[in-house]
Design a protein around this motif. Structure first.
Motif, short mmCIF file in Angstrom:
data_model
loop_
_atom_site.label_atom_id
_atom_site.label_comp_id
_atom_site.label_asym_id
_atom_site.label_seq_id
_atom_site.Cartn_x
_atom_site.Cartn_y
_atom_site.Cartn_z
N PHE A 31 0.19 -1.88 -15.11
CA PHE A 31 -0.67 -1.22 -13.75
C PHE A 31 -1.63 -2.39 -13.62
O PHE A 31 -2.41 -2.85 -12.49
CB PHE A 31 -0.48 -0.25 -13.22
N MET A 32 -2.63 -2.43 -14.67
CA MET A 32 -4.08 -2.79 -14.25
C MET A 32 -4.03 -4.74 -14.57
O MET A 32 -4.76 -4.05 -13.85
CB MET A 32 -5.02 -2.26 -15.74
N MET A 33 -3.29 -4.99 -14.83
CA MET A 33 -2.71 -6.18 -14.36
C MET A 33 -2.19 -6.37 -13.43
O MET A 33 -2.96 -7.53 -11.69
CB MET A 33 -1.80 -7.46 -15.40
N TRP A 34 -1.68 -5.86 -12.79
CA TRP A 34 -1.10 -6.00 -11.19
C TRP A 34 -2.40 -5.75 -10.70
O TRP A 34 -2.85 -5.98 -9.19
CB TRP A 34 -0.39 -4.82 -10.65
N LEU A 52 -5.31 -8.93 -10.37
CA LEU A 52 -4.58 -9.75 -9.55
C LEU A 52 -4.65 -9.49 -7.97
O LEU A 52 -4.81 -10.35 -7.73
CB LEU A 52 -3.21 -10.01 -9.35
N GLY A 53 -4.36 -8.30 -7.85
CA GLY A 53 -4.53 -8.01 -6.48
C GLY A 53 -5.72 -7.89 -6.19
O GLY A 53 -6.29 -8.71 -4.66
N LEU A 54 -7.22 -8.17 -6.95
CA LEU A 54 -7.96 -8.32 -6.63
C LEU A 54 -8.52 -9.44 -6.22
O LEU A 54 -9.51 -10.05 -5.35
CB LEU A 54 -9.57 -7.66 -7.13
N GLN A 55 -7.88 -10.30 -6.40
CA GLN A 55 -8.15 -11.62 -6.42
C GLN A 55 -7.92 -12.34 -4.90
O GLN A 55 -7.56 -13.68 -4.68
CB GLN A 55 -7.44 -13.09 -7.81
N ILE A 56 -6.41 -11.73 -4.47
CA ILE A 56 -6.08 -11.83 -3.04
C ILE A 56 -6.86 -12.19 -2.39
O ILE A 56 -7.30 -10.80 -1.87
CB ILE A 56 -4.27 -11.20 -2.92
N PRO A 57 -6.46 -13.21 -1.49
CA PRO A 57 -7.75 -12.69 -0.03
C PRO A 57 -7.05 -12.27 0.96
O PRO A 57 -5.48 -12.10 1.20
CB PRO A 57 -7.65 -14.57 0.41
N GLU A 58 -7.80 -11.91 1.69
CA GLU A 58 -6.60 -10.82 3.38
C GLU A 58 -6.14 -11.79 3.12
O GLU A 58 -5.78 -13.18 3.91
CB GLU A 58 -8.33 -10.58 3.93
N GLY A 59 -5.01 -11.36 3.75
CA GLY A 59 -3.34 -11.90 4.69
C GLY A 59 -2.52 -11.49 4.50
O GLY A 59 -1.84 -10.19 3.87
N PHE A 60 -1.24 -12.24 4.09
CA PHE A 60 -0.17 -11.70 4.16
C PHE A 60 0.39 -10.98 2.21
O PHE A 60 0.75 -10.00 2.17
CB PHE A 60 0.88 -13.42 4.27
N PHE A 61 -0.35 -11.46 1.31
CA PHE A 61 0.18 -11.19 0.52
C PHE A 61 -0.68 -10.10 -0.12
O PHE A 61 -1.07 -9.34 -1.34
CB PHE A 61 -0.21 -12.90 -0.44
N THR A 95 -0.21 -6.12 -3.42
CA THR A 95 -1.26 -5.91 -3.31
C THR A 95 -0.90 -3.80 -4.41
O THR A 95 -0.45 -3.27 -4.21
CB THR A 95 -2.88 -5.38 -3.10
N LEU A 96 -2.12 -4.27 -5.49
CA LEU A 96 -1.47 -2.04 -6.68
C LEU A 96 -1.46 -1.10 -5.30
O LEU A 96 -0.93 -0.31 -5.27
CB LEU A 96 -2.22 -2.02 -7.65
N ASN A 97 -2.97 -1.31 -4.93
CA ASN A 97 -3.73 0.09 -3.61
C ASN A 97 -2.64 0.24 -2.74
O ASN A 97 -2.62 1.56 -2.20
CB ASN A 97 -4.82 -0.96 -3.76
N SER A 98 -1.88 -0.57 -2.03
CA SER A 98 -1.14 -0.82 -0.35
C SER A 98 0.06 -0.80 -0.69
O SER A 98 0.22 0.60 -0.76
CB SER A 98 -1.00 -2.51 0.07
N THR A 99 0.62 -0.81 -1.65
CA THR A 99 1.80 -0.04 -2.81
C THR A 99 1.69 1.41 -2.99
O THR A 99 2.52 2.41 -2.18
CB THR A 99 2.14 -1.03 -3.75
N LEU A 100 0.89 1.53 -3.89
CA LEU A 100 0.43 3.33 -4.17
C LEU A 100 0.99 4.01 -2.39
O LEU A 100 0.91 5.07 -2.68
CB LEU A 100 -0.49 3.36 -5.01
N LEU A 101 -1.01 3.44 -1.91
CA LEU A 101 -0.61 4.15 -0.53
C LEU A 101 0.62 4.19 0.28
O LEU A 101 0.68 5.31 0.59
CB LEU A 101 -1.77 3.62 0.00
N LYS A 102 1.14 3.21 0.01
CA LYS A 102 2.83 3.06 0.79
C LYS A 102 3.73 4.37 -0.02
O LYS A 102 4.35 5.08 1.07
CB LYS A 102 3.63 2.15 0.91
N LEU A 103 4.12 4.75 -1.55
CA LEU A 103 4.41 5.14 -2.60
C LEU A 103 3.96 6.50 -2.04
O LEU A 103 5.07 7.10 -2.20
CB LEU A 103 4.27 4.69 -3.45
N ILE A 104 2.77 7.00 -1.49
CA ILE A 104 2.42 8.01 -1.75
C ILE A 104 3.14 8.89 -0.11
O ILE A 104 3.49 10.14 -0.05
CB ILE A 104 0.86 8.14 -1.40
#
Length: 253
Positions: free
Chosen positions: A23-26, A29-38, A42-51
């Motif tokens: 999960f740390m690697m995930w 990696l999410g910190l390196q992704i620029p704003e947009g589709f991808f 990211t882990l942050n977006s996924t966990l928020l949706k999961l909650i």
């Protein structure tokens, strides 16, 4: 090469460390992704949706339907697989007659039967039960038969000398000896049916985790889709741990 067995507590610490590292690697990696589709992945977006999904009652409706189908499919697989496994484990002729047929059938992907199952059983839960039972029955048959073949022959001779009936031999010798192998087969079966379930639920039903994924895809909500995948993985992990608990429980008896 060091083959020394790790203590149980240390083994679990390594497992937890590996999970945290994943999960740390995930997250990194999410910190390196620029704003947009991808950014949806990211882990942050996924966990928020999961909650959000965890708080939504509809999520539990889909989970309950999937678990119902899993348990019914496994019930039929056990109902069919255990008697067949007991038979071919005790009877060499039955084993020889069926071995090639079973090896042939078990190598066919259960999903290959989907069009035929729908044509014969119609749209809905029935073809899903068939596909799950077909996927689960083979490891149960083979592991049950293996358990019977590994029964201590001295116990069988002792039972014969005491004029035990076939039912008594089955109840007091064979069944306790094969129960562990049946649970091994059940654990393998759960892993298989959990994989088969999701694509099966994408056809002709309006509930279940497979349908939930399809619905998220159609709405182009890929963050929700990834969150559902995490839910599927978590439930599968819990089911696997439950069978391992049963194995340890009955091994200790």
């Amino acid at each position: 090469m060091n083959n020394k067995k790790l203590p149980n507590w240390l083994y679990h610490i390594y497992g937890l460390t590996g999970l945290i590292a994943f999960f740390m690697m995930w997250w990194v990696l999410g910190l390196q992704i620029p704003e947009g589709f991808f950014q949806q992945f990211t882990l942050n977006s996924t966990l928020l949706k999961l909650i959000g999904l965890v708080q939504d009652p509809e999520t539990y409706t889909h989970i309950a339907m999937s678990l119902k189908r899993i348990f019914i499919g496994l019930f039929y697989a056990l109902l069919i697989g255990i008697p067949i496994g007991l038979l071919i484990g005790q009877n060499q002729k039955a084993d020889a007659f069926s071995s090639q047929i079973f090896q042939f059938l078990r190598m066919i992907s259960p999903l290959s039967w989907m069009p035929i199952a729908v044509m014969i059983l119609g749209v809905g839960d029935k073809p899903i039960y068939f596909l799950l039972a077909f996927a689960a029955v083979w490891p149960i048959i083979l592991n049950t038969a293996t358990g019977v073949k590994n029964v201590n022959p001295q116990f069988l001779k002792l039972a014969q000398s005491l004029d035990a009936t076939p039912l008594e031999v089955l109840r007091h010798i064979i069944w306790p000896s094969v129960l562990g192998q049946i649970l091994v087969g059940l654990r393998l079966a759960i892993g298989i049916v959990w994989i088969v379930l999701v694509p099966s639920e994408m056809l002709g039903v309006s509930s279940g985790l497979g349908y939930f994924i399809l619905d998220a895809r159609d709405r182009l909500d890929y963050t929700e889709l990834l969150s559902i995948i995490l839910i599927i993985g978590l439930i599968g992990f819990i089911l696997d741990r439950a069978v391992i608990f049963l194995q340890k429980r009955f091994a200790a008896v």
